[in-house]
Write a protein that holds these residues in place. Structure first.
Motif, mmCIF file in Angstrom:
data_model
loop_
_atom_site.group_PDB
_atom_site.id
_atom_site.type_symbol
_atom_site.label_atom_id
_atom_site.label_comp_id
_atom_site.label_asym_id
_atom_site.label_seq_id
_atom_site.Cartn_x
_atom_site.Cartn_y
_atom_site.Cartn_z
ATOM 1 N N VAL A 103 22.308 43.610 -7.583
ATOM 2 C CA VAL A 103 22.946 44.609 -8.445
ATOM 3 C C VAL A 103 22.231 45.950 -8.416
ATOM 4 O O VAL A 103 22.807 46.957 -8.802
ATOM 5 C CB VAL A 103 23.070 44.143 -9.910
ATOM 6 N N ILE A 104 20.985 45.974 -7.983
ATOM 7 C CA ILE A 104 20.361 47.296 -7.890
ATOM 8 C C ILE A 104 20.311 47.776 -6.447
ATOM 9 O O ILE A 104 19.639 48.749 -6.128
ATOM 10 C CB ILE A 104 18.962 47.323 -8.539
ATOM 11 N N PRO A 150 19.995 52.518 -16.987
ATOM 12 C CA PRO A 150 19.855 51.458 -15.977
ATOM 13 C C PRO A 150 18.551 51.559 -15.197
ATOM 14 O O PRO A 150 17.862 50.550 -15.009
ATOM 15 C CB PRO A 150 21.069 51.685 -15.078
ATOM 16 N N ALA A 151 18.202 52.778 -14.759
ATOM 17 C CA ALA A 151 16.963 52.952 -13.988
ATOM 18 C C ALA A 151 15.766 52.542 -14.834
ATOM 19 O O ALA A 151 14.815 51.926 -14.341
ATOM 20 C CB ALA A 151 16.838 54.401 -13.534
ATOM 21 N N ARG A 183 15.773 50.295 -17.242
ATOM 22 C CA ARG A 183 15.733 48.828 -17.397
ATOM 23 C C ARG A 183 15.198 48.133 -16.160
ATOM 24 O O ARG A 183 14.716 47.007 -16.211
ATOM 25 C CB ARG A 183 17.126 48.292 -17.716
ATOM 26 N N ARG A 184 15.310 48.806 -15.017
ATOM 27 C CA ARG A 184 14.795 48.195 -13.782
ATOM 28 C C ARG A 184 13.284 48.069 -13.807
ATOM 29 O O ARG A 184 12.712 47.335 -13.005
ATOM 30 C CB ARG A 184 15.209 49.022 -12.565
ATOM 31 N N ASN A 222 22.127 58.320 -21.329
ATOM 32 C CA ASN A 222 22.766 57.036 -21.027
ATOM 33 C C ASN A 222 22.712 56.672 -19.553
ATOM 34 O O ASN A 222 22.485 55.519 -19.193
ATOM 35 C CB ASN A 222 24.227 57.067 -21.476
#
Lengths: 301, 230
Positions: free
Chosen positions: B107-108, B76-77, B79-80, B72
């Motif tokens: 946001v990143i 995020p990484a 999805r970047r 999980n």
């Protein structure tokens, strides 16, 4: 995530949700003030206990000319007085100090204590009994000396000051428990309010959060603005609560109570200031936990 | 680059799988149209690729990584590495065009100077360099979708997912968006686009993967939409 971006998100969120934020601040302030008050009362009671238990004495009142107790046959005689004193001396080390107070000394002290009071005119110099004032190693040992003295001739009565104080402390303790209970209830309300506020904020910004997730923002950075909003409100609340405790210490205790009631040892500034970090800690931890739990439920990871 | 290996997806409380035994390979730089009627599984396929969902069985891998097994915290990484465009644009209404695009970088954790440099570049690419101070409500639908495209592309993803990006646009505006997607594709970015838009699919002559009731019924290079009479 950069701090300036976070700061803008947080302040924007707080402004958009202004009424809820205000409610949150007030709620945190009230619950923490009560919590602080309960802590302050505890220090006050501890301080008073320490102060008075040190000075606590057992008074052994001796018979006066009009005493009605069955151990009295008129005023105490010299031999009776000597026998009582010998008995007290034999009770060492339970008995630590023995101090004899004559009728005239008792009257002098009484005059000092009730200076300016109209009661003085009704009390003559002979009205107060002579007594031995006895200091014990431990106030709890009262029964031990009471049992050996109460049937002696010339002893009118034995009074335990601790009993009187205990009553008073029980009342204070009751008040303290009550304040703590109300504080806990208010803290519970605050938790619910934090949860609701965060839930509303998360719902209002579901568009932002869905975009944030889509572009790959980490869970922490999606949740941080919400948590920081709750924490900011909690910090304001804790600051208000601290300010009200400090104001109470200064305006009520220092300026009003302390000058009037000099015999009472009041809480010191140090004891008040020690509470302040606790208020902030409780406020911040509550905000973080309540908002964290809510976000876990309402913002899917 | 993308591999679906016997992938099925069944949502809770449904009795028909949304995707049924899907096998699909997409190479880096491909442009693929996902076509099919509503409920055929196009969106489910895209959601699996974003790792919004995990397959019920089979594996979805991107660059050799089984994304169903991705921890999980690594999502995020992951999805970047992709850009996403939606039918409803999903712009933030209270931010300017510039800020909407910058949001994808903020946001990143990109630095202010990088943002100041990169956002105007991307806005120029989508042809909105004049409108960076406007709010989304002051723009036409086509312009809003361009902003969304700029945001999806601002971090230079290798893969761009588009879920009916022209669904809310008129035909001539849609052509503009498609030209833009084609340009982005020519930079080497893989594009997967779910669509109903017959005219666009026929015009572009790209690879078509057609879904029906969760199965791939057609996978054709340089295809046209109307082939099976939908």
């Amino acid at each position: 995530m950069r701090t300036s971006f976070l700061a803008r998100e947080v302040s924007g969120g707080l402004r958009r949700n202004f009424t809820m934020t205000l409610a949150l601040i007030v709620s945190v302030a009230v619950s923490l003030t009560l919590f602080g008050t309960a802590l302050l009362m505890r220090s006050q009671v501890d301080r008073m206990k320490g102060y008075w238990y040190d000075r606590i004495e057992v008074s052994v009142f001796l018979c006066g000319p009009n005493s009605l107790a069955y151990t009295c046959t008129g005023a105490v005689t010299d031999s009776q007085r000597a026998a009582i004193k010998a008995e007290l001396v034999s009770l060492k080390p339970t008995v630590q100090h023995i101090y004899y107070e004559s009728t005239t000394e008792a009257f002098k002290r009484f005059k000092e204590q009730f200076k300016g009071s109209s009661i003085l005119s009704q009390v003559g110099p002979d009205a107060l009994p002579e007594s031995f004032r006895v200091k014990l190693d431990d106030p709890k040992n009262f029964d031990k000396i009471a049992s050996s003295l109460k049937s002696m001739q010339g002893v009118e009565s034995i009074q335990d000051q601790r009993k009187l104080l205990e009553r008073f402390f029980q009342i204070l303790k009751g008040l303290q428990t009550f304040a703590l209970a109300v504080a806990v209830a208010m803290l519970f309300v605050t938790v619910l309010l934090v949860m609701n506020t965060v839930r509303v904020a998360a719902f209002a910004r579901r568009r932002e959060t869905s975009i944030m997730r889509a572009v790959g923002a980490s869970n922490a950075s999606i949740r941080l603005p919400f948590i920081m909003e709750a924490v900011t409100a909690a910090v304001f609340g804790a600051a208000l609560a601290s300010a009200s405790l400090i104001a109470f210490k200064y305006f009520v205790i220092d300026l009003r109570l302390a000058p009037k009631w000099t015999v009472i040892a009041w809480v010191t500034w140090q004891e008040v200031l020690v509470i302040v970090p606790w208020l902030f800690a409780v406020g911040i931890v509550t905000a973080v936990l309540a908002s964290g739990v809510t976000l876990r439920r309402y913002l899917k990871g | 680059m993308i591999r679906f290996d016997h992938v099925s997806k069944q949502y809770k409380n449904t009795n028909r799988p949304a995707l049924n035994d899907i096998d699909l390979t997409v190479e880096q730089g491909d442009f693929v149209f996902l076509v099919g009627s509503s409920g055929s599984g196009k969106s489910s396929l895209l959601r699996l690729l974003q790792r919004e969902e995990i397959p019920t069985s089979g594996t979805v891998s991107v660059d050799g990584i089984d994304i169903g097994k991705l921890a999980n915290r690594k999502v995020p990484a992951f999805r970047r590495t992709m850009g996403i465009v939606f039918q409803d644009f999903r712009l933030l209404p209270n931010r300017t065009v510039f800020d909407n695009v910058a949001f994808g970088m903020e946001v990143i954790g990109q630095s202010r100077s990088e943002i100041q440099q990169r956002v105007p570049e991307v806005l120029e690419l989508v042809g909105l360099e004049e409108k960076e101070k406007r709010l989304p409500t002051e723009l036409s639908g086509g312009e809003q979708q361009r902003v969304a495209l700029a945001r999806a592309f601002v971090n230079q993803p290798r893969l761009l997912l588009a879920d009916e990006p022209t669904g809310n646009l008129d035909p001539s505006t849609s052509v503009g968006i498609m030209k833009l997607l084609d340009r982005i594709n020519r930079t080497g970015t893989t594009i997967l686009m779910a669509t109903h838009d017959v005219a666009i699919v026929d015009q572009m002559r790209k690879r078509i993967v057609q879904l029906d009731a969760g199965r791939i019924v057609r996978d054709q290079e340089r295809g046209i939409y109307g082939h099976t009479g939908f």
